[in-house]
Scaffold this motif. Structure first.
Motif, PDB file in Angstrom:
ATOM      1  N   LEU A  60     -63.921 -17.199 -76.031  1.00 28.56           N
ATOM      2  CA  LEU A  60     -65.029 -16.565 -76.794  1.00 28.56           C
ATOM      3  C   LEU A  60     -64.850 -15.071 -75.936  1.00 28.56           C
ATOM      4  O   LEU A  60     -64.812 -15.113 -74.857  1.00 28.56           O
ATOM      5  N   VAL A  61     -64.323 -14.070 -76.780  1.00 29.63           N
ATOM      6  CA  VAL A  61     -64.325 -12.768 -76.448  1.00 29.63           C
ATOM      7  C   VAL A  61     -65.476 -11.972 -76.621  1.00 29.63           C
ATOM      8  O   VAL A  61     -66.420 -12.062 -77.658  1.00 29.63           O
ATOM      9  N   VAL A  62     -66.211 -11.386 -75.514  1.00 30.57           N
ATOM     10  CA  VAL A  62     -67.750 -11.028 -75.451  1.00 30.57           C
ATOM     11  C   VAL A  62     -67.557  -9.464 -75.247  1.00 30.57           C
ATOM     12  O   VAL A  62     -66.940  -9.016 -74.389  1.00 30.57           O
ATOM     13  N   LEU A  63     -68.303  -8.763 -76.225  1.00 31.29           N
ATOM     14  CA  LEU A  63     -68.255  -7.508 -76.061  1.00 31.29           C
ATOM     15  C   LEU A  63     -69.804  -6.990 -75.990  1.00 31.29           C
ATOM     16  O   LEU A  63     -70.663  -7.780 -76.344  1.00 31.29           O
ATOM     17  N   PRO A  64     -69.991  -5.907 -75.249  1.00 37.38           N
ATOM     18  CA  PRO A  64     -71.316  -5.292 -75.074  1.00 37.38           C
ATOM     19  C   PRO A  64     -72.059  -4.825 -76.373  1.00 37.38           C
ATOM     20  O   PRO A  64     -71.251  -4.360 -77.218  1.00 37.38           O
ATOM     21  N   GLN A  65     -73.351  -4.955 -76.526  1.00 38.14           N
ATOM     22  CA  GLN A  65     -74.049  -4.271 -77.452  1.00 38.14           C
ATOM     23  C   GLN A  65     -75.140  -3.278 -77.086  1.00 38.14           C
ATOM     24  O   GLN A  65     -75.067  -2.327 -77.911  1.00 38.14           O
ATOM     25  N   SER A  66     -75.795  -3.571 -76.016  1.00 34.64           N
ATOM     26  CA  SER A  66     -77.019  -2.720 -75.905  1.00 34.64           C
ATOM     27  C   SER A  66     -77.000  -1.701 -74.789  1.00 34.64           C
ATOM     28  O   SER A  66     -77.932  -1.228 -74.215  1.00 34.64           O
ATOM     29  N   ALA A  67     -75.789  -1.698 -74.170  1.00 38.34           N
ATOM     30  CA  ALA A  67     -75.624  -0.625 -73.148  1.00 38.34           C
ATOM     31  C   ALA A  67     -75.294   0.891 -73.677  1.00 38.34           C
ATOM     32  O   ALA A  67     -74.305   0.924 -74.180  1.00 38.34           O
ATOM     33  N   TYR A 116     -75.218  -4.177 -68.316  1.00 40.38           N
ATOM     34  CA  TYR A 116     -75.079  -4.540 -69.496  1.00 40.38           C
ATOM     35  C   TYR A 116     -73.904  -4.147 -70.228  1.00 40.38           C
ATOM     36  O   TYR A 116     -73.679  -4.684 -71.210  1.00 40.38           O
ATOM     37  N   ALA A 117     -73.176  -3.365 -69.588  1.00 38.09           N
ATOM     38  CA  ALA A 117     -71.791  -2.713 -69.956  1.00 38.09           C
ATOM     39  C   ALA A 117     -70.621  -3.689 -69.571  1.00 38.09           C
ATOM     40  O   ALA A 117     -70.137  -3.508 -68.704  1.00 38.09           O
ATOM     41  N   ILE A 118     -70.494  -5.035 -70.236  1.00 39.87           N
ATOM     42  CA  ILE A 118     -69.618  -5.945 -70.101  1.00 39.87           C
ATOM     43  C   ILE A 118     -68.779  -6.355 -71.216  1.00 39.87           C
ATOM     44  O   ILE A 118     -69.414  -6.679 -72.336  1.00 39.87           O
ATOM     45  N   ALA A 119     -67.439  -6.722 -70.884  1.00 40.59           N
ATOM     46  CA  ALA A 119     -66.656  -7.316 -71.577  1.00 40.59           C
ATOM     47  C   ALA A 119     -65.739  -8.420 -71.141  1.00 40.59           C
ATOM     48  O   ALA A 119     -65.283  -7.940 -69.979  1.00 40.59           O
ATOM     49  N   VAL A 149     -73.284 -17.628 -65.722  1.00 38.55           N
ATOM     50  CA  VAL A 149     -71.906 -18.127 -66.003  1.00 38.55           C
ATOM     51  C   VAL A 149     -71.083 -17.198 -65.452  1.00 38.55           C
ATOM     52  O   VAL A 149     -71.094 -16.065 -65.304  1.00 38.55           O
ATOM     53  N   PHE A 150     -69.986 -17.737 -64.519  1.00 40.06           N
ATOM     54  CA  PHE A 150     -69.207 -17.433 -63.891  1.00 40.06           C
ATOM     55  C   PHE A 150     -67.951 -16.755 -64.654  1.00 40.06           C
ATOM     56  O   PHE A 150     -67.332 -17.668 -65.278  1.00 40.06           O
ATOM     57  N   VAL A 151     -67.618 -15.478 -64.285  1.00 36.52           N
ATOM     58  CA  VAL A 151     -66.281 -15.119 -65.209  1.00 36.52           C
ATOM     59  C   VAL A 151     -65.337 -14.525 -64.061  1.00 36.52           C
ATOM     60  O   VAL A 151     -65.775 -13.519 -63.763  1.00 36.52           O
ATOM     61  N   PRO A 152     -64.071 -14.887 -64.039  1.00 38.09           N
ATOM     62  CA  PRO A 152     -63.119 -14.461 -62.869  1.00 38.09           C
ATOM     63  C   PRO A 152     -62.587 -13.151 -63.268  1.00 38.09           C
ATOM     64  O   PRO A 152     -62.666 -12.736 -64.561  1.00 38.09           O
ATOM     65  N   TRP A 153     -62.689 -12.386 -62.306  1.00 40.54           N
ATOM     66  CA  TRP A 153     -62.148 -10.834 -62.816  1.00 40.54           C
ATOM     67  C   TRP A 153     -60.934 -10.682 -63.743  1.00 40.54           C
ATOM     68  O   TRP A 153     -60.771  -9.927 -64.315  1.00 40.54           O
ATOM     69  N   GLU A 154     -59.997 -11.954 -63.655  1.00 40.62           N
ATOM     70  CA  GLU A 154     -58.751 -11.469 -64.468  1.00 40.62           C
ATOM     71  C   GLU A 154     -59.341 -11.599 -65.664  1.00 40.62           C
ATOM     72  O   GLU A 154     -58.360 -11.121 -66.884  1.00 40.62           O
ATOM     73  N   LYS A 155     -60.290 -12.135 -66.246  1.00 44.21           N
ATOM     74  CA  LYS A 155     -60.768 -11.955 -67.743  1.00 44.21           C
ATOM     75  C   LYS A 155     -62.014 -11.109 -67.972  1.00 44.21           C
ATOM     76  O   LYS A 155     -62.651 -11.031 -68.931  1.00 44.21           O
ATOM     77  N   VAL A 156     -62.433 -10.216 -67.026  1.00 42.87           N
ATOM     78  CA  VAL A 156     -63.459  -9.122 -67.207  1.00 42.87           C
ATOM     79  C   VAL A 156     -62.444  -7.753 -67.653  1.00 42.87           C
ATOM     80  O   VAL A 156     -61.520  -7.472 -66.880  1.00 42.87           O
ATOM     81  N   PHE A 157     -63.107  -7.328 -68.949  1.00 41.03           N
ATOM     82  CA  PHE A 157     -62.103  -6.238 -69.326  1.00 41.03           C
ATOM     83  C   PHE A 157     -62.969  -5.001 -69.426  1.00 41.03           C
ATOM     84  O   PHE A 157     -62.479  -3.896 -69.990  1.00 41.03           O
ATOM     85  N   HIS A 158     -64.324  -4.918 -68.959  1.00 40.65           N
ATOM     86  CA  HIS A 158     -65.059  -3.830 -69.026  1.00 40.65           C
ATOM     87  C   HIS A 158     -66.325  -4.079 -68.010  1.00 40.65           C
ATOM     88  O   HIS A 158     -67.008  -5.291 -68.258  1.00 40.65           O
ATOM     89  N   CYS A 159     -66.823  -3.339 -67.062  1.00 46.71           N
ATOM     90  CA  CYS A 159     -67.865  -3.848 -66.169  1.00 46.71           C
ATOM     91  C   CYS A 159     -68.443  -2.678 -65.422  1.00 46.71           C
ATOM     92  O   CYS A 159     -68.059  -2.032 -64.476  1.00 46.71           O
ATOM     93  N   GLY A 160     -69.653  -2.059 -66.179  1.00 48.58           N
ATOM     94  CA  GLY A 160     -70.482  -1.048 -65.568  1.00 48.58           C
ATOM     95  C   GLY A 160     -70.008   0.548 -66.298  1.00 48.58           C
ATOM     96  O   GLY A 160     -70.712   1.387 -65.937  1.00 48.58           O
ATOM     97  N   GLU A 161     -68.610   0.664 -67.037  1.00 49.29           N
ATOM     98  CA  GLU A 161     -68.338   1.987 -67.414  1.00 49.29           C
ATOM     99  C   GLU A 161     -69.069   2.175 -68.770  1.00 49.29           C
ATOM    100  O   GLU A 161     -68.759   2.275 -69.865  1.00 49.29           O
ATOM    101  N   THR A 162     -70.472   2.630 -68.672  1.00 46.58           N
ATOM    102  CA  THR A 162     -71.405   2.813 -69.954  1.00 46.58           C
ATOM    103  C   THR A 162     -70.895   3.659 -71.064  1.00 46.58           C
ATOM    104  O   THR A 162     -70.953   3.277 -72.223  1.00 46.58           O
ATOM    105  N   PRO A 163     -70.133   4.801 -70.594  1.00 43.12           N
ATOM    106  CA  PRO A 163     -69.886   5.607 -71.688  1.00 43.12           C
ATOM    107  C   PRO A 163     -68.744   4.925 -72.790  1.00 43.12           C
ATOM    108  O   PRO A 163     -68.693   5.138 -73.639  1.00 43.12           O
ATOM    109  N   SER A 172     -68.861   1.379 -73.405  1.00 45.72           N
ATOM    110  CA  SER A 172     -69.524   0.503 -74.194  1.00 45.72           C
ATOM    111  C   SER A 172     -69.596   0.823 -75.675  1.00 45.72           C
ATOM    112  O   SER A 172     -69.168   0.164 -76.607  1.00 45.72           O
ATOM    113  N   ALA A 173     -70.050   2.001 -75.940  1.00 45.93           N
ATOM    114  CA  ALA A 173     -70.440   2.566 -77.371  1.00 45.93           C
ATOM    115  C   ALA A 173     -68.943   2.731 -78.034  1.00 45.93           C
ATOM    116  O   ALA A 173     -68.777   2.240 -79.086  1.00 45.93           O
TER     117      ALA A 173
END
Ligand SMILES: Cc1cc2nc3c(=O)[nH]c(=O)nc-3n(C[C@H](O)[C@H](O)[C@H](O)COP(=O)(O)OP(=O)(O)OC[C@H]3O[C@@H](n4cnc5c(N)ncnc54)[C@H](O)[C@@H]3O)c2cc1C
Length: 488
Positions: A199-206, A214-217, A267-281, A283-284
């Motif tokens: 399941l690929v997760v993108l942010p919506q509300s950041a 909330y800026a996570i993918a 839910v734990f997500v290992p860093w190797e599958k985190v593609f966006h974390c905190g870089e709010t600009p 997210s849009a």
């Protein structure tokens, strides 16, 4: 070749055990539950077509990334030609299934992620892109099915994310560890997610800097600890559950469109599958790049395929009724064809006018204006096609008896006599085609088409951002030879 067979796909699901609920009960097996099974069948078809010589041109493509032929639904468009093929695949799969190709949202999310991780690395020095590419290589080599999750429950729409009384109305990072992140919250309306591999997760509300959590993918298997699916349940679900013979349903094998809420409880997500974390600009950017890609798909490709199914059913009923030479019915069919072709043209134009985004990234996205126009156009066109089909179909579309009556010796004779239209067509066929139109015109597809890829206001807002009217104003100024503004 990196292509799975349909049976291998089914076997791969047997090894997984996602936590799924429907209609108040636990779904013990998504392979056996009659409703979740429709998603499995639709995905299986996508594996079968890729291996079928008749469809391999549309369903497969050589991927330089892994040096193999891969399923198109795992491939990143690297040219306009790829985007055109992507559009054609959207129409092909939807007209063959008569429902969602559940690998499509994930396919579009991959495009947004590739483009935006590349840009984040360039601008911020992060290392998301190589991570994402490693993930994509695995997806392609293993021919994984990807679902895409962006939409969130959200709170009152007139409030900002941080004003909502529940901080988990949007999916949130609650902990950052050495090995990965922990997320809590939910995604809603997610198509076919329990039957995917990732399941690929993108942010919506950041949006603002303060909304960084909330800026996570990321990507995550659906049976990861802490993930729960609560499925939609509609009259169509109940009908399928009760039916002993799927042939009596409007779309026997593939059903209506199946979605679920996806809950993430720490839910734990290992860093190797985190593609966006905190870089709010960014997210849009992830959202709008996903939206323009998905709006081309939803607006200009898959609804074209759906319309083919509707037009085919309307035409068959016209013939059953002996109305082939009736001018207003022929005009209605012609109008449906025009609406279908307008939809197709918008989708193809979005693909043909596609661009490398950002330049240098190697990722091609559809034209933003045409992607949004494609979706806006189809929202109204689809309702109109359903209305026209309803007119041709007549009241029987919603008043028809069950096909079971054809097996009931007390009633069979009446049905065969009075629902034959005096034609030599087997009554079973006549009822099945009417049932198909019931499935389309009185089912979930109207609202589904309107909201899938965002409601019309979202596209209208995007259009207002994209078009600045300078060109149009200049034309009028030049044509009328308008004078310069008065100096104050
Ligand atoms: C069949 C189907 C399949 C889907 N599959 C997926 C999927 O696989 N993955 C995924 O991520 N999503 C999926 N979606 C979700 C879809 O993208 C959303 O439904 C859509 O974006 C609308 O959001 P919503 O349902 O929350 O409606 P809302 O956003 O609540 O919209 C309802 C109304 O409120 C208005 N509105 C909303 N917010 C505001 C605001 N801030 N200001 C003013 N007006 C506002 C809207 O314009 C609209 O008129 C799917 C939806 C459907 C119907």
């Amino acid at each position: 070749m990196a292509l799975m067979t349909p049976d291998q796909y089914e076997d791969s699901l047997k090894k997984r055990n996602p936590r799924v609920f429907m209609n108040g009960n636990k779904v013990e097996s998504i392979l056996e539950n009659k409703n979740t099974r429709t998603v499995v069948e639709a995905n299986k078809a996508s594996y079968a077509w890729a291996l079928d010589p008749k469809y391999k041109d549309i369903m497969t493509v050589f991927s330089p990334l892994v040096g193999e032929v891969v399923n198109r639904y795992t491939y990143l468009s690297a040219s306009i030609d790829d985007l055109v093929k992507k559009a054609q695949a959207g129409t092909f799969t939807s007209e063959m299934l008569g429902t969602c190709i559940y690998r499509c949202v994930g396919y579009d999310a991959l495009h947004s992620l590739a483009s935006t991780t590349w840009e984040m690395d360039r601008d911020l020095g992060t290392e998301y892109y190589p991570r994402f590419i490693e993930f994509l290589k695995t997806v392609q080599k293993k021919d994984l099915s990807i679902a895409g999750a962006l939409t969130e429950p959200r709170g009152r729409r007139n409030q900002k994310t941080l004003e909502w009384p529940d901080p988990y109305f949007s999916l949130k990072v609650v902990d950052k560890k050495k090995e990965g992140i922990v997320v809590r919250g939910a995604k809603i309306n997610i198509s076919g997610a329990y039957a995917c591999h990732e399941l690929v997760v993108l942010p919506q509300s950041a949006h603002s800097k303060e909304e960084g959590d909330y800026a996570i993918a990321f990507a995550i298997p659906p049976d990861t600890k802490g993930i729960t699916f609560v499925c939609q349940y509609t009259p169509f679900s109940a009908e399928r559950e009760l039916s002993e013979d799927i042939e009596e349903l409007g779309n026997p094998l593939f059903g209506q469109r199946e979605t679920s809420m996806v809950i993430f409880e720490d839910v734990f997500v290992p860093w190797e599958k985190v593609f966006h974390c905190g870089e709010t600009p960014y997210s849009a950017k992830l959202v709008t790049r996903f939206a323009r890609t998905h709006r081309m798909t939803c607006g200009g490709t898959c609804k074209v395929g759906f319309m083919n199914q509707i037009i085919g059913a309307a035409r068959l009923i016209q013939e059953y009724k002996g109305l082939e030479k009736t001018p207003h019915i022929n005009e209605q069919l012609a109008e449906m064809v025009v609406l279908r072709e307008t939809g197709r043209a918008c989708g193809l134009a979005a693909a043909q006018k596609g661009v490398e985004e950002p330049p240098g990234s190697g990722v091609f996205l559809p034209d933003e204006l045409m992607g949004n126009v494609a979706k806006l156009n189809i929202c109204n066109a689809f309702w109109r096609v359903m209305a026209l089909a309803g007119d041709i179909g007549g009241g029987l579309v919603v008043t028809m008896p069950s096909l079971k009556e054809l097996k009931n010796p007390e009633v069979k004779g009446y049905i065969e006599e009075f629902y034959s239209f005096g034609s030599d067509e087997p009554t079973e066929n006549i009822l099945k085609v009417h049932k198909a139109l019931q499935h389309w015109t009185a089912g979930l597809h109207g609202v589904g088409t309107w909201h899938g890829a965002g409601p019309v206001m979202a596209q209208k807002i995007m259009l207002q951002r994209i078009v600045n009217y300078d060109h149009e104003k200049e034309l009028v100024k030049r044509t009328l030879n308008l004078k310069e503004k008065k100096k104050k």
